[in-house]
Design an enzyme around this catalytic site. Structure first.
Site, PDB file in Angstrom:
ATOM      1  CE  LYS A  52      -3.893  -2.600   2.360  1.00 16.40           C
ATOM      2  NZ  LYS A  52      -4.164  -2.825   3.356  1.00 16.40           N
ATOM      3  CD  GLN A  96      -3.638  -4.541   6.355  1.00 16.77           C
ATOM      4  OE1 GLN A  96      -3.817  -3.027   5.935  1.00 16.77           O
ATOM      5  NE2 GLN A  96      -4.062  -5.170   5.608  1.00 16.77           N
ATOM      6  CG  ASP A 119      -9.927  -0.986   4.987  1.00 18.93           C
ATOM      7  OD1 ASP A 119      -9.519  -1.117   3.963  1.00 18.93           O
ATOM      8  OD2 ASP A 119      -9.008  -0.446   5.775  1.00 18.93           O
TER       9      ASP A 119
HETATM   10  N1  GUN Z   1      -7.253  -7.009   6.157  1.00 21.49           N
HETATM   11  C1  GUN Z   1      -6.817  -7.901   4.953  1.00 21.49           C
HETATM   12  N2  GUN Z   1      -7.320  -6.978   3.898  1.00 21.49           N
HETATM   13  C2  GUN Z   1      -7.729  -5.963   4.877  1.00 21.49           C
HETATM   14  C3  GUN Z   1      -7.772  -4.270   4.146  1.00 21.49           C
HETATM   15  O1  GUN Z   1      -8.922  -4.032   2.869  1.00 21.49           O
HETATM   16  N3  GUN Z   1      -8.460  -3.346   5.006  1.00 21.49           N
HETATM   17  C4  GUN Z   1      -7.061  -3.752   6.082  1.00 21.49           C
HETATM   18  N4  GUN Z   1      -7.176  -2.629   6.968  1.00 21.49           N
HETATM   19  N5  GUN Z   1      -6.687  -4.863   6.477  1.00 21.49           N
HETATM   20  C5  GUN Z   1      -6.780  -6.115   5.426  1.00 21.49           C
END
Ligand code: GUN
Length: 293
Positions: A52, A96, A119
Protein backbone atom coordinates in the site's frame (compact mmCIF):
# COMPACT_ATOMS: atom_id res chain seq x y z
CA UNK A 1 -11.79 -19.16 -21.61
CA UNK A 2 -10.26 -15.83 -20.62
CA UNK A 3 -7.94 -15.46 -17.67
CA UNK A 4 -8.72 -12.12 -16.02
CA UNK A 5 -5.43 -10.31 -15.62
CA UNK A 6 -5.38 -8.42 -12.34
CA UNK A 7 -1.82 -7.36 -12.97
CA UNK A 8 -2.65 -5.46 -16.15
CA UNK A 9 -5.89 -3.95 -14.83
CA UNK A 10 -4.41 -2.87 -11.49
CA UNK A 11 -1.48 -1.26 -13.34
CA UNK A 12 -3.97 0.56 -15.60
CA UNK A 13 -5.98 1.83 -12.63
CA UNK A 14 -2.82 3.00 -10.88
CA UNK A 15 -1.59 4.73 -14.04
CA UNK A 16 -4.94 6.54 -14.37
CA UNK A 17 -4.71 7.62 -10.73
CA UNK A 18 -1.18 8.89 -11.29
CA UNK A 19 -2.38 11.06 -14.17
CA UNK A 20 -5.24 12.39 -12.03
CA UNK A 21 -2.88 13.28 -9.18
CA UNK A 22 -0.51 15.05 -11.56
CA UNK A 23 -3.42 17.11 -12.92
CA UNK A 24 -4.57 17.86 -9.39
CA UNK A 25 -1.06 18.98 -8.39
CA UNK A 26 -0.75 21.17 -11.50
CA UNK A 27 -4.00 22.88 -10.54
CA UNK A 28 -2.75 23.54 -7.02
CA UNK A 29 -5.05 20.87 -5.54
CA UNK A 30 -4.42 18.73 -2.50
CA UNK A 31 -2.02 15.83 -2.79
CA UNK A 32 -3.88 12.78 -1.42
CA UNK A 33 -2.41 11.59 1.86
CA UNK A 34 -3.08 8.06 3.16
CA UNK A 35 -2.06 6.83 6.60
CA UNK A 36 -1.86 3.19 7.68
CA UNK A 37 -1.79 1.86 11.23
CA UNK A 38 -0.02 -1.48 11.59
CA UNK A 39 -0.09 -3.20 14.97
CA UNK A 40 1.99 -6.29 15.76
CA UNK A 41 4.06 -8.47 13.47
CA UNK A 42 1.73 -10.45 11.22
CA UNK A 43 3.78 -11.43 8.15
CA UNK A 44 0.94 -11.12 5.64
CA UNK A 45 -0.10 -7.73 7.05
CA UNK A 46 3.49 -6.47 6.74
CA UNK A 47 3.46 -7.43 3.06
CA UNK A 48 0.07 -5.82 2.39
CA UNK A 49 0.92 -2.59 4.14
CA UNK A 50 4.30 -2.37 2.40
CA UNK A 51 2.49 -2.77 -0.91
CA UNK A 52 0.00 0.00 0.00
CA UNK A 53 2.81 2.40 0.92
CA UNK A 54 4.74 1.52 -2.25
CA UNK A 55 1.63 2.14 -4.36
CA UNK A 56 1.23 5.59 -2.80
CA UNK A 57 4.79 6.41 -3.82
CA UNK A 58 4.27 5.11 -7.38
CA UNK A 59 1.09 7.13 -7.84
CA UNK A 60 2.35 10.32 -6.22
CA UNK A 61 0.29 10.22 -3.02
CA UNK A 62 1.73 11.06 0.36
CA UNK A 63 1.73 8.25 2.90
CA UNK A 64 2.34 7.84 6.61
CA UNK A 65 2.93 4.51 8.29
CA UNK A 66 2.28 4.25 12.02
CA UNK A 67 3.72 1.05 13.49
CA UNK A 68 3.27 -0.24 17.00
CA UNK A 69 4.19 -3.57 18.57
CA UNK A 70 1.70 -6.26 19.56
CA UNK A 71 1.62 -5.11 23.20
CA UNK A 72 -0.10 -1.85 22.18
CA UNK A 73 -3.33 -1.35 24.11
CA UNK A 74 -6.76 -0.69 22.65
CA UNK A 75 -6.73 2.79 24.20
CA UNK A 76 -3.42 3.58 22.55
CA UNK A 77 -4.83 2.59 19.14
CA UNK A 78 -7.97 4.68 19.80
CA UNK A 79 -5.69 7.61 20.64
CA UNK A 80 -3.83 7.26 17.31
CA UNK A 81 -7.17 7.09 15.50
CA UNK A 82 -8.34 10.30 17.18
CA UNK A 83 -5.16 12.06 16.08
CA UNK A 84 -5.66 10.93 12.48
CA UNK A 85 -9.37 11.85 12.57
CA UNK A 86 -8.35 15.38 13.57
CA UNK A 87 -5.32 15.73 11.31
CA UNK A 88 -6.38 18.01 8.44
CA UNK A 89 -3.64 16.79 6.17
CA UNK A 90 -4.65 13.11 6.36
CA UNK A 91 -7.40 12.45 3.79
CA UNK A 92 -7.92 8.82 4.61
CA UNK A 93 -6.46 6.08 6.79
CA UNK A 94 -6.70 2.38 7.45
CA UNK A 95 -6.10 0.11 10.41
CA UNK A 96 -4.60 -3.06 9.01
CA UNK A 97 -6.45 -6.21 10.13
CA UNK A 98 -6.18 -8.61 11.86
CA UNK A 99 -5.47 -6.84 15.13
CA UNK A 100 -3.97 -8.61 18.18
CA UNK A 101 -6.66 -10.58 20.05
CA UNK A 102 -6.81 -8.19 23.04
CA UNK A 103 -8.06 -5.36 20.81
CA UNK A 104 -11.75 -5.14 19.94
CA UNK A 105 -11.84 -4.69 16.19
CA UNK A 106 -15.42 -3.34 16.07
CA UNK A 107 -14.57 -0.67 18.61
CA UNK A 108 -11.52 0.34 16.57
CA UNK A 109 -13.44 0.52 13.28
CA UNK A 110 -16.26 2.53 14.82
CA UNK A 111 -13.74 5.07 16.09
CA UNK A 112 -12.61 5.90 12.55
CA UNK A 113 -14.18 9.04 11.15
CA UNK A 114 -16.41 7.68 8.30
CA UNK A 115 -15.19 10.46 5.98
CA UNK A 116 -11.65 9.11 6.34
CA UNK A 117 -12.59 5.42 6.31
CA UNK A 118 -11.11 4.61 2.90
CA UNK A 119 -11.33 0.87 3.72
CA UNK A 120 -15.12 1.23 3.83
CA UNK A 121 -15.34 -0.83 7.03
CA UNK A 122 -17.24 1.64 9.24
CA UNK A 123 -20.94 0.76 9.80
CA UNK A 124 -21.88 4.11 8.28
CA UNK A 125 -20.09 3.29 5.04
CA UNK A 126 -21.52 -0.23 4.98
CA UNK A 127 -25.01 1.13 5.66
CA UNK A 128 -24.68 3.80 2.99
CA UNK A 129 -23.40 1.24 0.51
CA UNK A 130 -26.38 -1.02 1.28
CA UNK A 131 -28.76 1.88 0.70
CA UNK A 132 -27.04 2.83 -2.55
CA UNK A 133 -25.83 6.16 -1.17
CA UNK A 134 -22.33 7.47 -1.93
CA UNK A 135 -19.96 5.47 0.28
CA UNK A 136 -16.45 4.10 0.42
CA UNK A 137 -16.70 0.58 -0.90
CA UNK A 138 -14.19 -1.78 0.66
CA UNK A 139 -11.21 -2.61 -1.47
CA UNK A 140 -11.77 -6.26 -2.34
CA UNK A 141 -15.39 -6.00 -3.53
CA UNK A 142 -14.48 -2.76 -5.29
CA UNK A 143 -11.59 -4.50 -7.03
CA UNK A 144 -13.89 -7.33 -8.15
CA UNK A 145 -16.43 -4.84 -9.58
CA UNK A 146 -13.65 -3.07 -11.48
CA UNK A 147 -12.46 -6.34 -13.04
CA UNK A 148 -16.02 -7.18 -14.11
CA UNK A 149 -16.39 -3.69 -15.63
CA UNK A 150 -13.11 -3.63 -17.46
CA UNK A 151 -13.71 -7.06 -18.99
CA UNK A 152 -17.26 -5.89 -19.87
CA UNK A 153 -18.77 -8.99 -18.28
CA UNK A 154 -22.56 -8.97 -18.42
CA UNK A 155 -24.22 -9.13 -15.03
CA UNK A 156 -27.89 -8.12 -15.47
CA UNK A 157 -30.25 -11.01 -14.80
CA UNK A 158 -27.39 -13.39 -14.03
CA UNK A 159 -27.31 -15.64 -11.01
CA UNK A 160 -24.39 -14.58 -8.84
CA UNK A 161 -23.45 -17.00 -6.08
CA UNK A 162 -21.17 -15.62 -3.37
CA UNK A 163 -19.46 -18.25 -1.24
CA UNK A 164 -18.60 -16.84 2.19
CA UNK A 165 -20.25 -14.18 4.34
CA UNK A 166 -17.30 -12.22 5.72
CA UNK A 167 -17.92 -8.58 6.60
CA UNK A 168 -15.04 -7.52 4.36
CA UNK A 169 -15.87 -9.50 1.21
CA UNK A 170 -18.82 -11.91 1.05
CA UNK A 171 -21.45 -9.68 2.64
CA UNK A 172 -20.65 -6.47 0.71
CA UNK A 173 -20.17 -8.44 -2.53
CA UNK A 174 -23.68 -9.91 -2.21
CA UNK A 175 -25.16 -6.44 -1.62
CA UNK A 176 -23.27 -4.84 -4.51
CA UNK A 177 -24.18 -7.49 -7.07
CA UNK A 178 -27.93 -7.06 -6.51
CA UNK A 179 -27.93 -3.25 -6.93
CA UNK A 180 -29.84 -1.70 -9.81
CA UNK A 181 -26.73 -0.63 -11.68
CA UNK A 182 -23.78 -2.05 -13.58
CA UNK A 183 -22.12 -4.21 -12.39
CA UNK A 184 -25.19 -5.48 -10.60
CA UNK A 185 -28.78 -6.48 -11.28
CA UNK A 186 -27.91 -10.06 -10.44
CA UNK A 187 -30.06 -12.57 -8.65
CA UNK A 188 -27.78 -13.17 -5.69
CA UNK A 189 -27.34 -16.21 -3.48
CA UNK A 190 -25.01 -16.08 -0.53
CA UNK A 191 -23.88 -19.48 0.68
CA UNK A 192 -21.76 -20.27 3.73
CA UNK A 193 -20.52 -22.99 6.04
CA UNK A 194 -24.03 -23.92 7.23
CA UNK A 195 -25.54 -24.07 3.73
CA UNK A 196 -27.01 -27.44 2.80
CA UNK A 197 -26.34 -28.72 -0.74
CA UNK A 198 -23.80 -25.96 -1.34
CA UNK A 199 -22.48 -27.55 -4.53
CA UNK A 200 -25.98 -27.69 -6.04
CA UNK A 201 -26.24 -23.93 -5.60
CA UNK A 202 -22.74 -23.07 -6.81
CA UNK A 203 -23.46 -25.20 -9.89
CA UNK A 204 -26.27 -22.79 -10.79
CA UNK A 205 -23.97 -19.77 -10.73
CA UNK A 206 -23.42 -17.69 -13.85
CA UNK A 207 -21.01 -15.68 -11.72
CA UNK A 208 -19.34 -17.46 -8.83
CA UNK A 209 -17.46 -15.40 -6.25
CA UNK A 210 -15.39 -17.64 -3.98
CA UNK A 211 -14.52 -15.83 -0.76
CA UNK A 212 -14.46 -18.37 2.03
CA UNK A 213 -10.72 -18.63 2.66
CA UNK A 214 -10.40 -22.39 2.16
CA UNK A 215 -7.66 -23.26 -0.32
CA UNK A 216 -8.92 -25.05 -3.47
CA UNK A 217 -12.39 -25.61 -1.98
CA UNK A 218 -14.20 -25.01 -5.30
CA UNK A 219 -13.70 -27.98 -7.59
CA UNK A 220 -14.79 -28.54 -11.20
CA UNK A 221 -17.92 -30.50 -10.23
CA UNK A 222 -19.21 -27.42 -8.34
CA UNK A 223 -19.05 -25.12 -11.37
CA UNK A 224 -21.36 -24.72 -14.36
CA UNK A 225 -19.96 -24.81 -17.89
CA UNK A 226 -19.35 -21.22 -19.07
CA UNK A 227 -19.41 -19.64 -15.59
CA UNK A 228 -17.46 -16.54 -14.61
CA UNK A 229 -15.34 -17.50 -11.59
CA UNK A 230 -13.89 -14.83 -9.32
CA UNK A 231 -11.44 -16.20 -6.76
CA UNK A 232 -11.00 -13.95 -3.76
CA UNK A 233 -9.16 -16.53 -1.66
CA UNK A 234 -5.57 -15.86 -0.69
CA UNK A 235 -4.24 -18.36 1.83
CA UNK A 236 -0.62 -19.01 2.67
CA UNK A 237 0.08 -22.74 2.59
CA UNK A 238 3.40 -24.34 3.51
CA UNK A 239 5.51 -25.06 0.44
CA UNK A 240 9.08 -26.10 1.11
CA UNK A 241 10.00 -25.75 -2.58
CA UNK A 242 9.50 -21.98 -2.28
CA UNK A 243 12.18 -19.65 -0.93
CA UNK A 244 9.62 -17.95 1.31
CA UNK A 245 8.49 -21.35 2.63
CA UNK A 246 4.87 -20.80 1.56
CA UNK A 247 2.73 -20.62 -1.56
CA UNK A 248 -0.40 -18.53 -2.08
CA UNK A 249 -3.53 -20.53 -2.84
CA UNK A 250 -6.93 -19.37 -3.94
CA UNK A 251 -10.31 -20.84 -2.99
CA UNK A 252 -10.65 -22.37 -6.45
CA UNK A 253 -8.88 -25.46 -7.79
CA UNK A 254 -7.72 -23.46 -10.78
CA UNK A 255 -6.35 -26.20 -13.07
CA UNK A 256 -9.55 -28.25 -13.14
CA UNK A 257 -12.05 -25.36 -12.92
CA UNK A 258 -10.49 -23.03 -15.53
CA UNK A 259 -11.33 -25.16 -18.61
CA UNK A 260 -15.06 -24.92 -17.72
CA UNK A 261 -15.12 -21.13 -17.34
CA UNK A 262 -15.81 -18.23 -19.67
CA UNK A 263 -13.68 -16.05 -17.39
CA UNK A 264 -11.60 -16.85 -14.33
CA UNK A 265 -9.26 -14.91 -12.03
CA UNK A 266 -5.94 -16.57 -11.13
CA UNK A 267 -4.27 -16.55 -7.70
CA UNK A 268 -1.92 -14.81 -7.45
CA UNK A 269 -2.36 -12.23 -10.20
CA UNK A 270 -6.12 -11.70 -9.96
CA UNK A 271 -8.27 -9.99 -7.36
CA UNK A 272 -5.45 -9.51 -4.82
CA UNK A 273 -3.63 -6.95 -6.94
CA UNK A 274 -6.83 -5.01 -7.45
CA UNK A 275 -7.42 -4.42 -3.77
CA UNK A 276 -4.50 -2.02 -3.41
CA UNK A 277 -5.56 -0.17 -6.57
CA UNK A 278 -9.09 0.14 -5.13
CA UNK A 279 -7.74 1.56 -1.86
CA UNK A 280 -5.75 4.12 -3.84
CA UNK A 281 -8.90 5.05 -5.75
CA UNK A 282 -10.79 5.59 -2.48
CA UNK A 283 -7.92 7.74 -1.21
CA UNK A 284 -8.18 9.99 -4.26
CA UNK A 285 -11.94 10.26 -3.67
CA UNK A 286 -11.26 11.21 -0.05
CA UNK A 287 -8.83 13.98 -1.03
CA UNK A 288 -11.43 15.32 -3.44
CA UNK A 289 -14.22 15.07 -0.86
CA UNK A 290 -16.28 13.18 -3.44
CA UNK A 291 -18.15 10.85 -1.09
CA UNK A 292 -18.69 13.30 1.77
CA UNK A 293 -18.54 17.06 1.18
N1 GUN B 1 -6.71 -7.23 6.08
C1 GUN B 1 -7.03 -7.96 5.00
N2 GUN B 1 -7.59 -7.19 4.05
C2 GUN B 1 -7.62 -5.95 4.55
C3 GUN B 1 -8.08 -4.70 4.02
O1 GUN B 1 -8.59 -4.57 2.92
N3 GUN B 1 -7.92 -3.63 4.85
C4 GUN B 1 -7.37 -3.72 6.08
N4 GUN B 1 -7.29 -2.62 6.81
N5 GUN B 1 -6.95 -4.86 6.58
C5 GUN B 1 -7.07 -5.97 5.82
Amino acid sequence: MTIIDGKIISAQVKQELKVEVEKQKANGGKIPHLAAILIGDNGASETYVASKIRSCEEIGFRSTLIRRDSSTTEDEVLEIIQQLNNDEDIDGFIVQLPLPAHINVDKIIEAIEPRKDVDGFHPINIGRMAKGLPAYISATPFGVLELIKRYKIETAGKHCVVVGRSQIVGLPMSILMQRNTYPGNCTVSLVHSKTKNLAEITKQADILVAALGKPEFITADMVKEGAVVIDVGLTRVVDTTKKSGFALKGDVKFDEVAPKCSYITPVPGGVGLMTVAALMYNTLLSARREIYQ
